[in-house]
Design a protein around this motif. Structure first.
Motif, PDB file in Angstrom:
ATOM      1  N   ARG A  21       0.849  -1.194   0.000  1.00  0.00           N
ATOM      2  CA  ARG A  21       0.000   0.000   0.000  1.00  0.00           C
ATOM      3  C   ARG A  21       0.884   1.243   0.000  1.00  0.00           C
ATOM      4  O   ARG A  21       2.015   1.206   0.461  1.00  0.00           O
ATOM      5  N   VAL A  22       0.355   2.347  -0.514  1.00  0.00           N
ATOM      6  CA  VAL A  22       1.102   3.600  -0.464  1.00  0.00           C
ATOM      7  C   VAL A  22       0.111   4.693  -0.031  1.00  0.00           C
ATOM      8  O   VAL A  22      -0.516   5.364  -0.842  1.00  0.00           O
ATOM      9  N   THR A  23      -0.037   4.750   1.307  1.00  0.00           N
ATOM     10  CA  THR A  23      -1.169   5.489   1.873  1.00  0.00           C
ATOM     11  C   THR A  23      -1.200   6.975   1.509  1.00  0.00           C
ATOM     12  O   THR A  23      -2.268   7.517   1.260  1.00  0.00           O
ATOM     13  N   GLU A  24      -0.032   7.630   1.452  1.00  0.00           N
ATOM     14  CA  GLU A  24      -0.045   9.077   1.140  1.00  0.00           C
ATOM     15  C   GLU A  24      -0.686   9.306  -0.228  1.00  0.00           C
ATOM     16  O   GLU A  24      -1.574  10.156  -0.395  1.00  0.00           O
ATOM     17  N   LEU A  49      -5.280  10.877  -3.774  1.00  0.00           N
ATOM     18  CA  LEU A  49      -6.222  10.557  -4.857  1.00  0.00           C
ATOM     19  C   LEU A  49      -7.663  10.540  -4.344  1.00  0.00           C
ATOM     20  O   LEU A  49      -8.592  10.966  -5.029  1.00  0.00           O
ATOM     21  N   GLU A  50      -7.812  10.062  -3.088  1.00  0.00           N
ATOM     22  CA  GLU A  50      -9.140  10.014  -2.491  1.00  0.00           C
ATOM     23  C   GLU A  50      -9.694  11.426  -2.315  1.00  0.00           C
ATOM     24  O   GLU A  50     -10.844  11.705  -2.629  1.00  0.00           O
ATOM     25  N   ARG A  51      -8.804  12.329  -1.805  1.00  0.00           N
ATOM     26  CA  ARG A  51      -9.215  13.728  -1.611  1.00  0.00           C
ATOM     27  C   ARG A  51      -9.640  14.359  -2.920  1.00  0.00           C
ATOM     28  O   ARG A  51     -10.568  15.130  -2.997  1.00  0.00           O
ATOM     29  N   LYS A  52      -8.903  14.001  -3.995  1.00  0.00           N
ATOM     30  CA  LYS A  52      -9.223  14.565  -5.314  1.00  0.00           C
ATOM     31  C   LYS A  52     -10.445  13.903  -5.938  1.00  0.00           C
ATOM     32  O   LYS A  52     -10.911  14.316  -6.991  1.00  0.00           O
ATOM     33  N   GLY A  53     -10.875  12.801  -5.333  1.00  0.00           N
ATOM     34  CA  GLY A  53     -12.017  12.073  -5.883  1.00  0.00           C
ATOM     35  C   GLY A  53     -11.674  11.313  -7.154  1.00  0.00           C
ATOM     36  O   GLY A  53     -12.552  10.986  -7.954  1.00  0.00           O
ATOM     37  N   ILE A  83      -4.319   0.795  -5.727  1.00  0.00           N
ATOM     38  CA  ILE A  83      -4.572  -0.216  -4.685  1.00  0.00           C
ATOM     39  C   ILE A  83      -4.483  -1.640  -5.252  1.00  0.00           C
ATOM     40  O   ILE A  83      -4.042  -2.566  -4.575  1.00  0.00           O
ATOM     41  N   GLU A  84      -4.848  -1.799  -6.517  1.00  0.00           N
ATOM     42  CA  GLU A  84      -4.992  -3.142  -7.096  1.00  0.00           C
ATOM     43  C   GLU A  84      -3.800  -4.075  -6.847  1.00  0.00           C
ATOM     44  O   GLU A  84      -3.992  -5.205  -6.374  1.00  0.00           O
ATOM     45  N   PRO A  85      -2.567  -3.648  -7.139  1.00  0.00           N
ATOM     46  CA  PRO A  85      -1.453  -4.592  -6.970  1.00  0.00           C
ATOM     47  C   PRO A  85      -1.322  -5.130  -5.541  1.00  0.00           C
ATOM     48  O   PRO A  85      -0.850  -6.245  -5.339  1.00  0.00           O
TER      49      PRO A  85
END
Ligand code: G1P
Length: 297
Positions: free
Chosen positions: A71-74, A79-83, A92-94
């Motif tokens: 995982r690469v949380t930052e 990306l989540e913040r940007k929607g 996330i897939e790999p």
């Protein structure tokens, strides 16, 4: 088709010298094919064949491989913040494909040695080996077919493909005889990278194997062969010679789509072929290739 759960071993400790300087600080398995590293295609292929436990045999400077499947949380939070859910899913897939373990090879003593390193992890079960230089098209279920043949015949199974005789010196080569099944041959003998004159056939080993645990004892005593390396092909040749060790050695003859990413020219071709098949890139790339081909007339 349901296939029993087996583990996979992915040797990924090669030096990638054919791609220098690109591979000076990055493992060759991380080279992108379109927009995914080559190794991800290989993991996805194993997963598609029902495998959920993978051990990668890695060398030095291969931490990027472990990072890719983590995982690469930052980045995920950004990306989540940007929607941007499309990109988020791709990041996330790999990390959600399979249970992936990493083992260092230590001394780079060859493919046979790399496979032997997985002995403790694999235990006393049949397992698959996938080499990263060969990508098999996701539409052609080669590995699942090999697992099926292995189970049905209690056999060691290798993937074979016809190549031009001028290319056989790049591969392990099999001496075979037919069986009752159209895509299955019995392997009588194997030679690692023979010259065209010495080659018993034009059937090359492509990088997929379904092995039985009996191979480990053979690998333990396999002396260095071609190139001074412990060759998987030599251990398989011993199995083919003596069926009492681990049952027969069979070959599944593959006639589907294979992309060789271990060679620079074939790597470029693989990128083009796989991009042509993509909905987002294919139409524009096709127009470009057509225009380019026209400009050569
Ligand atoms: C390895 C094997 C060879 C096999 C090939 C398939 O060679 O030793 O038998 O045919 O993979 O890609 P390498 O290409 O690592 O030299």
């Amino acid at each position: 088709m349901t296939t029993p759960a087996i583990k996979a071993v992915i040797p990924a400790a090669g030096l990638g010298t054919r791609f220098l300087p690109a591979t000076k600080a990055m493992p060759k398995e991380m080279l992108p094919v379109v927009d995914k590293p080559a190794i991800q295609y290989v993991v996805e292929e194993a997963v598609a064949a029902g495998i959920d436990d993978i051990v990668m045999i890695i060398g030095r400077n291969k931490n990027n491989l472990a990072n890719h499947f983590d995982r690469v949380t930052e980045l995920e939070h950004t990306l989540e913040r940007k929607g941007d859910h499309g990109k988020l899913a791709r990041v996330i897939e790999p990390s959600s494909l399979a249970d992936i373990h990493f083992l260092r090879q230590g001394d780079p003593l060859g493919l046979g040695h790399a496979v032997l390193r997985a002995r403790k992890h694999v235990g006393d079960d049949t397992f698959a080996v996938l080499l990263g230089d060969d990508l098999i098209d996701a539409r052609d279920a080669l590995l699942a077919r090999m697992i099926e043949v292995s189970q049905a015949q209690s056999a060691t199974v290798i993937a074979l493909m016809e190549v031009d005789p001028s290319q056989i010196h790049l591969y392990g080569c099999a001496d075979v005889e037919p069986t009752g099944e159209y895509d299955v041959v019995r392997v009588k003998g194997l030679v690692e990278k023979p010259s065209a004159d010495e080659a018993p056939s034009n059937l090359a080993i492509i990088g997929r194997y379904v092995l039985r645990p009996g191979i480990f004892d053979v690998l333990e005593r396999t002396a260095p062969g071609k190139g001074g390396e412990i060759q998987l092909t030599d251990a398989l040749a011993e199995l083919a010679d003596d069926e009492t060790i681990a049952g027969p050695v069979l070959g599944v003859v593959f006639s589907g789509r294979r992309y060789d990413t271990g060679d620079r020219l074939d790597y470029i071709k693989s990128n083009i072929l796989l991009a042509l098949d993509r909905e987002d890139l294919g139409p524009d790339l096709k127009a470009f290739v057509q225009e380019l081909a026209g400009s050569f007339d």
